[in-house]
Scaffold this motif. Structure first.
Motif, PDB file in Angstrom:
ATOM      1  N   GLU A 201     -12.620  -1.305  11.637  1.00  0.00           N
ATOM      2  CA  GLU A 201     -11.885  -0.044  11.496  1.00  0.00           C
ATOM      3  C   GLU A 201     -12.815   1.094  11.087  1.00  0.00           C
ATOM      4  O   GLU A 201     -12.762   2.194  11.664  1.00  0.00           O
TER       5      GLU A 201
ATOM      6  N   ALA B 280     -10.338  -0.031  17.548  1.00  0.00           N
ATOM      7  CA  ALA B 280     -10.657  -1.185  16.702  1.00  0.00           C
ATOM      8  C   ALA B 280      -9.424  -2.043  16.529  1.00  0.00           C
ATOM      9  O   ALA B 280      -8.317  -1.527  16.375  1.00  0.00           O
ATOM     10  N   PHE B 281      -9.628  -3.346  16.568  1.00  0.00           N
ATOM     11  CA  PHE B 281      -8.482  -4.250  16.358  1.00  0.00           C
ATOM     12  C   PHE B 281      -8.978  -5.627  15.948  1.00  0.00           C
ATOM     13  O   PHE B 281     -10.097  -6.014  16.274  1.00  0.00           O
ATOM     14  N   PRO B 282      -8.141  -6.344  15.215  1.00  0.00           N
ATOM     15  CA  PRO B 282      -8.528  -7.692  14.791  1.00  0.00           C
ATOM     16  C   PRO B 282      -8.163  -8.717  15.851  1.00  0.00           C
ATOM     17  O   PRO B 282      -7.362  -8.444  16.741  1.00  0.00           O
TER      18      PRO B 282
ATOM     19  N   PHE C  23      -5.860 -11.320  16.290  1.00  0.00           N
ATOM     20  CA  PHE C  23      -4.634 -11.484  15.531  1.00  0.00           C
ATOM     21  C   PHE C  23      -4.429 -12.954  15.230  1.00  0.00           C
ATOM     22  O   PHE C  23      -4.297 -13.747  16.148  1.00  0.00           O
ATOM     23  N   GLY C  24      -4.414 -13.288  13.953  1.00  0.00           N
ATOM     24  CA  GLY C  24      -4.245 -14.691  13.630  1.00  0.00           C
ATOM     25  C   GLY C  24      -3.574 -14.889  12.303  1.00  0.00           C
ATOM     26  O   GLY C  24      -3.126 -13.941  11.667  1.00  0.00           O
ATOM     27  N   VAL C  25      -3.517 -16.143  11.931  1.00  0.00           N
ATOM     28  CA  VAL C  25      -2.900 -16.484  10.654  1.00  0.00           C
ATOM     29  C   VAL C  25      -3.958 -17.071   9.722  1.00  0.00           C
ATOM     30  O   VAL C  25      -3.655 -17.783   8.799  1.00  0.00           O
TER      31      VAL C  25
ATOM     32  N   SER D 210      -7.546  -6.082  26.200  1.00  0.00           N
ATOM     33  CA  SER D 210      -7.926  -7.485  26.030  1.00  0.00           C
ATOM     34  C   SER D 210      -8.909  -7.620  24.878  1.00  0.00           C
ATOM     35  O   SER D 210      -9.482  -6.636  24.407  1.00  0.00           O
ATOM     36  N   GLN D 211      -9.088  -8.848  24.417  1.00  0.00           N
ATOM     37  CA  GLN D 211     -10.098  -9.088  23.409  1.00  0.00           C
ATOM     38  C   GLN D 211     -11.483  -8.916  24.051  1.00  0.00           C
ATOM     39  O   GLN D 211     -11.593  -8.689  25.251  1.00  0.00           O
TER      40      GLN D 211
END
Lengths: 86, 181, 302, 384
Positions: B19, B34-36, B38-40, B62-63
């Protein structure tokens, strides 16, 4: 009649439904014996027992369903049920 | 469009790093995203975060599979995860390690910058949180973000002495890597 | 002390409740107590259906019905909106025992925990009457309903009534009360107290249902009174979780109440079930003990 | 002026500027950042609203319904299981004609449990009477909230709306967004003027029950309001464009469709990736275009038929499945093109957060041009 948005209606519209026709027995009030306590009017589920100018009470037979709660409640037993002549 | 993939562990601030790098790039006049991943994932588990830089609006969602840059926050990840996977030829990798003789499965044509960010972070921040230090290294190695933009991004996120300390950590890394670059 | 203002009924005649309906009387008394400055959030149920077939509403105050289980949540929203708009109407929920003790508990619990300034009235007729007399969490022990029927291996409802007032008192409700339509003025006084107490308040009013319980329409109030006189229903008030007032009675044996209702007929015919009657008597005795309502215990020979 | 922020924050900021008086929401991934931001704004007195920390999504929407009926502008946000828990209230709120605006951070539905993105949640509520708008990026997500309030509160419409944007893919992505100022929002979106409200000074009964004499007519009226919402959206979207320079007058939006042989049809963030993929395919001489369905309810069947009338193949990307009958968007696009003779192929894609790359889009186009469709795209057959 246009439908009112949200299935809404103005108050008092239930008065259009005269439930007096449901009755088999009707209450007969005896004003002579009445102590004007008003319990008959208080406990009527229809709210159709009204005070007269004399301070005694009478049912609005347009709505009275003839349940007899007023008869059971009257401390002076001055109301009786009578078979309705239609 | 250039793409950055950040490898870290849950709790190390990889998402914040993505970020802030993107924010600094945006401040410098670049369109950024910016992006993560996405997970747990919980604290300690391997995580990824992504940054794209472009001169035009970025539409792609897309990633990132073929990064121009990677940042590796924790040297132990290299055994766990194929951090170099898909890297473009000519790409740059910034790796936190105290072993300057760093050697691993580095693809052909990928340039490695190593920095002992953990030590710098411990000295400057008192905690082994390396993300802001590595941002300084990333700025120096890639030129995608200017040091003053990075400082602005850090001061925007942190306040008071925390801001000063993080800026100092980033500057130290910037100067170290800048000297090497 | 009846205060009937002619032509000022806020709950109009013409509704479609059964003759002798306990809940209809409760609705009337409720609005007498609240007056006009109120907004009612109603649950789906018998009362909602008999009082609002479009467009014939019996309600003379602002009234909203959304769903079966959500009046407490709807009321939470109304209360929040009124607060924001600087308005003064009182917000009152009304739902039956199925809505209140069963399906709506989540919403009620949330609204009470959050401390909204609302009053929740449960009219308790001890089963799902709208759908045809199925058991609810408020159905008394031993009562036969269409989903707790008497059979070769069933003596009716196998569980006692859920103690909803205690549940809501445990939420920190400042005022919780039980009432009965047998005592209209007491009910109205409790409503007034509840709506004038800041925070979430609860009143559970006992409203016998002649159709669901199986007795003559004219007996509704007598039945409500017998429930109190036997100790199977106790009228009390709880302030900040402490019982302050419980109506004292010279208790009558429970069978005087049970034998007048079709839902308990299996306890007397074809054979008398003294064991079950004794269990129900024990419930009344426990109530009397808990709330200290006994004036003088009558002998059961009466 | 562009600012760099997270999608969730952009939505929270614009919701704040829409001035809801009551916010009721229950936290659920990936909606949480929106409601946390709003809660903080309330805590900071930046927004003049009640924030009700309800105990469930069911109560969140119920509380919104009550507050809306009492005459306040309201807001909620949810996703996935939370929206499923609201199912009953969704139908109710639409039937009661409450102009509630709710953000859906699109997510899949269990089982199996998945926190990741697809559009099964909102699409499963397509028959509930809520308008449904889908955002391609965070700018659009923010903008559509203003438009949603404007359309919903129009006294000719009076319906609730979902503003849908893809969970994580947009909610957790930081990118530049331009947010209108409070003054600009106020000028576009005046204070809430309820059509009718619960009010002791003017009592009414709201949400009565309807016998068979009336029920169908009430449902007809809701459907008519839905139909009118098309024009209301176009008008509100055009006005938005005039004021802010971003035009939303299209219920659908074409990309390089003019001379396209094959048209992709999609909703939400996948459209961005599709546009990049189309540009690449165009560089290789492939005549491919995209139709982005921005408004899914009311369904713009005529607009879709018009936009696709000259293409020879249609490939629909469905991030949902109507189990037993393919993707919901595909089914409806086929209906819209009924009689045109244009083949429509449906692709169930990206369920439960499966990532979509440009090469996946290209692969779908290849399949459609070969006449292979109505399939799950990208199945990992090795685990079956």
């Amino acid at each position: 009649m246009a439908l009112r948005v949200g299935c809404a209606a103005a108050p008092g519209r239930s008065l259009e439904n005269k439930t007096g026709a449901w009755r088999v027995f009707k209450p007969v009030f005896d004003p002579e014996n009445c102590t004007k306590c008003g319990m008959c009017a208080l406990v009527c589920p229809e709210g159709c027992v009204h005070e007269t100018e004399e301070g005694t009470f009478e049912p609005d037979l347009d709505y009275c369903k003839g349940c007899g709660l007023c008869v059971e409640t009257c401390p002076k037993k001055s109301i009786r049920m009578e078979k309705e002549e239609k | 469009m250039r793409e950055l993939r950040i490898h870290g562990r849950g709790g190390q601030g990889s998402v914040t790093a993505a970020e802030l790098i993107a924010f600094a790039a945006f401040e410098g006049g670049v369109y950024a995203q910016a992006f993560p991943a996405f997970g747990v994932e919980r604290r300690g588990a391997p995580v990824q975060a992504f940054v794209r830089f472009s001169d035009e609006k970025i539409r792609l969602r897309s990633q990132i599979y073929e990064p121009d840059y990677i940042i590796v926050q924790d040297p132990t990840l290299i055994g766990d995860v194929d951090v170099f996977k898909g890297m473009k030829a000519g790409g740059l990798a910034i790796v936190n390690t105290e072993k300057p003789d760093f050697d691993s499965r580095v693809p052909e044509g990928v340039k490695i910058y190593t920095i002992d960010a953990t030590t710098i972070a411990l000295e400057e921040l008192g905690v082994p949180i390396t993300n802001t230090t590595l941002m300084g290294a990333f700025a120096a190695a890639t030129g995608e973000i200017k040091l003053e933009s990075l400082e602005h991004a850090l001061r925007n996120r942190f306040s008071g002495s925390m801001a000063d300390k993080n800026v100092k950590a980033a500057e130290r890394a910037y100067n170290l890597v800048g000297g090497a670059a | 002390m009846a205060e009937v203002e002619q032509g000022c009924e806020l709950f109009s005649a013409g509704h479609r409740a059964c003759g002798g309906c306990g809940p209809a009387l409760a609705a009337r008394l409720l609005l007498k107590a609240t007056g006009k400055n109120v907004i009612i959030a109603a649950a789906t149920g018998c009362m909602e259906v008999f009082s609002t077939p479009y467009p014939e509403t019996a309600w003379g105050v602002p009234w909203i019905h959304s769903l079966f289980e959500n009046p407490a949540a709807v009321a939470s929203g109304i209360e929040a909106a009124l607060k924001r708009q600087g308005r003064t109407e009182k917000v009152v929920c009304i739902g039956g025992d199925g809505s209140t003790l069963d399906i709506g508990v989540l919403c009620i619990s949330g609204a009470f925990e959050r401390g909204h300034d609302i009053t929740y009235i449960c009219y308790d007729n001890e089963a799902y009457m709208n759908t045809g007399i199925q058991r609810s969490g408020a159905t008394p022990y031993g009562a036969s309903t269409t989903t707790s029927p008497v059979g070769a291996c069933s003596l009716g409802n196998p569980r006692p009534k859920k103690d909803m007032p205690a549940i809501l008192a445990a939420h920190g409700a400042p005022y919780v009360a039980t009432a009965s339509i047998a005592y209209p003025n007491d009910f109205m006084k409790k409503v007034e107290r509840a709506i004038n107490t800041p925070g979430p308040c609860y009143i559970q009013v006992h409203t016998p249902c002649c159709t669901g319980w199986g007795f003559e329409a004219g007996e509704t109030l007598n039945m409500a009174k017998l429930a109190i006189e036997t100790g199977l229903w106790v009228n009390y008030e709880m302030v900040d979780g402490v019982v302050e007032k419980a109506k004292k009675v010279s208790r009558k044996p429970v069978e005087e109440y049970l034998q007048k209702q079709k839902r308990f007929r299996h306890l007397f015919k074809p054979a008398r079930r003294d064991d079950v009657i004794a269990q129900i008597q024990a419930i009344a005795d426990a109530n009397a003990e808990r709330f200290g309502i006994d004036i003088k215990r009558k002998e059961s020979s009466e | 002026m562009l600012e760099f922020m997270e999608g969730s924050h952009a939505v929270a900021e614009i919701v704040k500027r829409c001035r809801p008086q009551v916010i009721a929401a229950y936290p659920i991934t990936p909606q949480t950042h929106i409601v946390e931001d709003l809660a903080q704004m309330v805590a900071n007195c930046e927004i003049d609203a009640e924030y009700i920390t309800v105990e469930s999504e069911f109560s969140a929407l119920s509380a919104c319904l009550g507050a809306s009926a009492a005459g306040s502008r309201v807001y909620s946000a949810t996703t996935s299981q939370g929206l499923a828990l609201m199912f009953e209230v969704c139908f109710n709120a639409a039937g009661m004609r409450q102009p509630i605006v709710m953000t859906i951070a699109n997510r899949s539905l269990g089982a199996p449990l998945s926190i990741w993105n697809d559009q099964q949640d909102s699409i499963s509520l397509r028959d509930s009477g809520w308008l449904q708008f889908y955002a391609e990026d965070n700018q659009e997500a923010a903008d559509l909230h203003m438009i949603a309030y404007k359309v919903c509160e129009d006294h000719d419409i009076l319906l609730p709306a979902f503003v849908c944007f893809d969970g994580f893919i947009l909610t957790h992505t930081y990118e530049p967004v331009a947010l209108p100022s409070q003054e600009e929002v106020d000028a576009y979106l005046p204070a809430f003027s309820p059509y009718q409200r619960l009010d002791a000074a003017d009592p009414l009964s709201l949400g009565m029950y309807a016998t068979p004499e009336y029920y169908m007519e009430f449902r007809y009226e809701v459907d008519r309001a839905m139909q009118r919402a098309k024009q209301a959206f176009i008008k509100a979207g055009r006005e938005f464009g005039e004021r802010f320079g971003r035009d939303y007058s299209g219920l659908v939006e074409g990309y390089r469709l003019e001379d396209a042989d094959t048209a992709l049809v999609a909703m939400g963030s996948i459209c961005g990736t599709a546009k990049d993929a189309i540009d690449e395919m165009r560089e290789h001489g492939r005549k491919v275009g995209l139709l982005n369905i921005r408004v899914f309810r009311p369904f713009p069947a005529q607009e879709i038929a018009d936009a696709l009338k000259d293409v020879s193949t249609v490939a629909v990307l469905d991030k949902n499945i109507s189990l037993g009958n393919g993707g919901a968007v595909g089914i409806e696009v086929k209906t819209a093109l009924y009689g045109s003779g244009i083949p429509v192929y449906d692709y169930i894609i990206a369920l439960g957060g499966r990532d979509v790359r440009k090469r996946d889009i290209a692969a779908v186009v290849d399949l459609a041009e070969k006449g292979e469709g109505d399939i799950f795209y990208g199945l990992r057959t090795e685990v079956l």
